[in-house]
Write an enzyme that holds these catalytic residues in place. Structure first.
Site, PDB file in Angstrom:
ATOM      1  CG  HIS A 128      -0.158   0.098   2.515  1.00 32.63           C
ATOM      2  ND1 HIS A 128       0.426  -1.009   3.108  1.00 32.63           N
ATOM      3  CD2 HIS A 128       0.130   1.149   3.320  1.00 32.63           C
ATOM      4  CE1 HIS A 128       1.036  -0.630   4.220  1.00 32.63           C
ATOM      5  NE2 HIS A 128       0.880   0.679   4.369  1.00 32.63           N
ATOM      6  CG  HIS A 180       6.976   5.150   1.415  1.00 33.55           C
ATOM      7  ND1 HIS A 180       6.575   6.286   2.091  1.00 33.55           N
ATOM      8  CD2 HIS A 180       6.794   4.120   2.278  1.00 33.55           C
ATOM      9  CE1 HIS A 180       6.176   5.959   3.303  1.00 33.55           C
ATOM     10  NE2 HIS A 180       6.290   4.648   3.442  1.00 33.55           N
TER      11      HIS A 180
END
Length: 163
Positions: free
Chosen positions: A22, A106
């Site tokens: 995720h 990220h």
């Protein structure tokens, strides 16, 4: 190359399964039921077009004793930053504290405990500039999490389709 297949197999590094990969847009913390309902309402108004996000490079957070191994998103995408801003606005409008830390997008790949950066250096060197893939971003999801001995356990609270 898929992100779930680059696990370096380092002791003390817990690699996330593909279904848990995720990109965190905002960390909210504890929320009572009333605020959660308001948050759902405000998040339901977020409108950003779907977009492709390039996945490139790997790195760590945490200095010489990293806690997170991540894959980068290059320079990001304007729609990603717009989505982040709209989510932060929705959090604020729901009466909650927005995440005020700088946004460093990220994809969390793994969580490390007791692993030195030196141990991860060959992995980081190998994947520093690798172009992994592109993710087609068509939704965002509100998750709740509960800490368990094996790590965080996530539950989907709502999902919003992008335009």
């Amino acid at each position: 190359m898929t992100l779930s297949k680059i696990d370096p197999g380092v002791r003390g590094l817990r690699w996330l399964p593909a279904e848990q990969l995720h990109l965190t847009m905002s960390f909210i913390g504890e929320v009572n039921a009333e605020r959660e309902e308001r948050l759902r309402e405000t998040l339901a108004t977020v409108q950003v077009p779907a977009f492709f996000l390039p996945i490139k490079g790997a790195g760590t957070f945490g200095g010489e004793r990293p806690s997170v191994v991540w894959a980068g998103v290059g320079k990001g995408h304007p729609h990603l930053f717009a989505l982040h801003q709209h989510i932060q606005d929705a959090v604020l409008h729901a009466g909650l504290e927005p995440d005020l830390k700088p946004f460093h997008p990220h994809i969390t790949l793994g969580r490390a405990r007791g692993v030195s950066r030196a141990t991860l250096k060959p992995f980081l060197r190998r994947y520093a500039e690798t172009e992994f893939d592109q993710w087609k971003v068509t939704t965002f999801t509100l998750f709740s999490s509960r800490l368990a001995p094996e790590g965080s356990v996530y539950a989907v609270e709502m999902r919003r389709e992008l335009l």
